[in-house]
Design a protein around this motif. Structure first.
Motif, mmCIF file in Angstrom:
data_model
loop_
_atom_site.group_PDB
_atom_site.id
_atom_site.type_symbol
_atom_site.label_atom_id
_atom_site.label_comp_id
_atom_site.label_asym_id
_atom_site.label_seq_id
_atom_site.Cartn_x
_atom_site.Cartn_y
_atom_site.Cartn_z
ATOM 1 N N SER A 181 0.823 -1.334 0.018
ATOM 2 C CA SER A 181 -0.037 0.033 -0.042
ATOM 3 C C SER A 181 0.817 1.252 -0.002
ATOM 4 C CB SER A 181 -1.045 -0.013 1.276
ATOM 5 O OG SER A 181 -0.369 0.115 2.460
ATOM 6 N N SER A 182 0.293 2.137 -0.267
ATOM 7 C CA SER A 182 1.040 3.644 -0.242
ATOM 8 C C SER A 182 1.494 3.783 1.018
ATOM 9 C CB SER A 182 0.195 4.708 -0.876
ATOM 10 O OG SER A 182 -1.048 4.850 -0.319
ATOM 11 N N ALA A 219 -7.158 -0.501 -5.324
ATOM 12 C CA ALA A 219 -6.914 0.944 -5.247
ATOM 13 C C ALA A 219 -5.846 1.153 -4.864
ATOM 14 C CB ALA A 219 -8.064 1.885 -4.561
ATOM 15 N N HIS A 220 -5.163 0.130 -4.098
ATOM 16 C CA HIS A 220 -3.840 0.184 -3.408
ATOM 17 C C HIS A 220 -2.910 0.574 -4.398
ATOM 18 C CE1 HIS A 220 -5.461 -0.530 0.649
ATOM 19 N NE2 HIS A 220 -5.813 -1.625 0.294
ATOM 20 N N SER A 276 -2.726 1.654 -7.293
ATOM 21 C CA SER A 276 -2.833 2.985 -8.084
ATOM 22 C C SER A 276 -2.347 4.144 -7.033
ATOM 23 C CB SER A 276 -4.287 3.188 -8.301
ATOM 24 O OG SER A 276 -4.701 4.554 -9.012
ATOM 25 N N ASN A 277 -2.524 3.959 -5.752
ATOM 26 C CA ASN A 277 -2.111 4.910 -4.762
ATOM 27 C C ASN A 277 -0.376 4.810 -4.554
ATOM 28 O OD1 ASN A 277 -4.687 6.003 -4.216
ATOM 29 N ND2 ASN A 277 -5.141 4.681 -2.803
ATOM 30 N N LYS A 284 0.722 6.949 -7.506
ATOM 31 C CA LYS A 284 0.369 8.232 -7.367
ATOM 32 C C LYS A 284 1.685 8.900 -6.329
ATOM 33 C CE LYS A 284 -2.875 11.554 -5.284
ATOM 34 N NZ LYS A 284 -2.206 11.821 -4.261
ATOM 35 N N VAL A 285 1.931 8.159 -5.167
ATOM 36 C CA VAL A 285 2.944 8.450 -4.112
ATOM 37 C C VAL A 285 4.230 8.645 -4.883
ATOM 38 C CG1 VAL A 285 4.067 7.805 -2.031
ATOM 39 C CG2 VAL A 285 1.634 7.657 -2.301
ATOM 40 N N GLU A 324 4.617 11.466 -6.633
ATOM 41 C CA GLU A 324 4.906 12.696 -5.648
ATOM 42 C C GLU A 324 6.309 12.937 -5.419
ATOM 43 O OE1 GLU A 324 0.207 12.862 -4.217
ATOM 44 O OE2 GLU A 324 1.763 12.069 -3.080
ATOM 45 N N SER A 363 -0.874 12.281 2.637
ATOM 46 C CA SER A 363 -2.380 12.486 2.715
ATOM 47 C C SER A 363 -2.873 12.716 4.187
ATOM 48 C CB SER A 363 -3.301 11.225 2.047
ATOM 49 O OG SER A 363 -2.955 11.208 0.776
#
Length: 296
Positions: free
Chosen positions: A61-62, A98-99, A101-102, A105-106, A109, A121
Motif C-alpha cells: 500500500s501507499s 486502489a492500493h 494505483s495509490n 501516485k505516491v 509525488e 494525505s
C-alpha cells in the motif's frame, strides 16, 4: 546507477538543487536472471551502507511505502519485483485494487520531493499523516516484457510516472557451467563505503545536515541548456503521450550527470560535472526515451 543513487541520497545536490533519486525499470524474459542485480545491490548496501537503505521488494500500500521512508530510512532503494503490475495499475489498466494505483501516485509525488519536506494525505488522526524531510526514494524494478508492455496505456504515459523512469531491456544469456561466486571488487566496496558513511554538515554544526553542492563546468552547463532547448522544440510537434515522455528527459539527464560525477570521486573531494558526464547522461536519457517511444 541505482546503488549510487541511494548512497548519495540527501547528501548531494547540484547548484540548481537537483537531487540524485532515479527510477529504473529493467525488462527481461522469465529465467534471464532478473533477480541477480537485486542480490548484488543488497550485498553491497548490506556491507557498505549503515543507513539500512535496502527496502522491501514488494509494497502492499501507499501507506506502507511512506512508513518505510519515515520509520526505516528516508533514503531507500526499493528493489521491486513485477514492476509491470504496478505501472499497469496506475491508471486502472486491469486494476486489482486502489492500493496499487495509490502507490503509483505516491511514487509520482516522491520523485519531485527529494529536496523538500513531503506531507502525505491527511487523516482524521493527524498523527497518522506522514511527514518526511527530503525523502529520497529510488526504484530498481524488474518485470517481464509481457507484463510491462501489455499493461502500458496512453494514460500511463500522460500521467507522468512513466516519463520519470529509465527503461532498460535485456535478454537471455548463455549459462556459465563453471560459475563460482566471487567477492565484491575491493575498489567498489571502498567507494560505496565512503559514500555510505558520508555525512555533510553545516560549518561549525555537527548536527545540522547540509547536502554537498556539486558544481558544473561551463561547457557541461551549455550542453544541458542546449539539451533543454532541443527537447522543447521536439515536444511541440509530438502527440500528448510522446511529449509527456520527452518532458522529463532533461531532468533525468541532469540527475544522471550528477550521479556520474559522484561516481568518479570520493565524497570528501570537490566534485564537478564535466562535459563527458553530461554527454553520457544525455545519451542514456535520450536512448531510454526513444526506446519507450518505439514500443508504441
Amino acid at each position: 546507477l541505482s546503488i549510487m543513487s541511494v548512497l548519495t541520497g540527501r547528501v548531494i545536490k547540484d547548484e540548481s538543487g537537483c537531487r540524485t533519486n532515479i527510477y529504473c525499470a529493467c525488462v527481461g524474459p522469465s529465467g534471464c536472471g532478473k533477480d541477480w542485480p537485486r542480490v548484488v545491490i543488497q550485498q553491497i548496501l548490506k556491507e557498505c551502507d549503515p543507513r539500512h537503505s535496502f527496502g522491501p521488494q514488494d509494497i502492499a500500500s501507499s501507506a506502507g511505502l511512506l512508513s518505510a521512508l519515515r520509520d526505516l530510512s528516508p533514503a531507500m532503494l526499493f528493489p521491486l519485483d513485477e514492476l509491470g503490475l504496478l505501472l499497469g495499475n496506475v491508471n486502472g489498466a486491469g486494476a486489482q485494487s486502489a492500493h496499487l494505483s495509490n502507490i503509483g501516485k505516491v511514487f509520482l509525488e516522491l520523485y519531485g520531493s527529494s529536496g523538500r519536506r513531503y506531507i502525505g494525505s491527511a487523516y482524521a488522526d493527524v498523527d497518522k499523516t506522514p511527514v518526511i524531510d527530503e525523502p529520497h526514494a529510488v526504484v530498481y524494478g524488474s518485470t517481464t516484457p509481457s507484463t510491462f508492455w501489455q499493461g502500458m496505456t496512453e494514460g500511463n504515459l500522460t500521467s507522468g510516472l512513466m516519463a520519470r523512469f529509465l527503461v532498460f531491456e535485456g535478454a537471455y544469456v548463455d549459462p556459465v557451467d563453471d560459475h563460482r561466486e566471487m567477492p565484491l571488487p575491493k575498489r567498489l566496496v571502498e567507494m560505496a563505503t565512503a559514500w555510505g558513511h558520508y555525512k555533510p554538515v553545516a560549518p561549525g554544526d555537527l548536527e545540522q545536515r547540509v547536502p554537498k553542492v556539486v558544481t558544473m563546468s561551463d561547457d557541461a552547463r551549455a550542453r544541458l541548456k542546449e539539451h533543454r532547448r532541443d527537447i522543447t522544440d521536439r515536444r511541440k510537434d509530438e502527440s500528448e503521450a510522446v511529449a509527456a515522455l520527452w518532458s522529463r528527459v532533461a531532468e533525468k539527464s541532469q540527475k544522471l550527470a550528477l550521479l556520474l560525477a559522484c561516481g568518479r570521486h570520493n565524497p570528501s573531494e570537490a566534485i564537478e560535472i564535466d562535459i563527458q558526464d553530461m554527454d553520457q547522461a544525455i545519451a542514456i536519457s535520450n536512448w531510454s526515451c526513444r526506446y519507450l517511444i518505439s514500443k508504441f
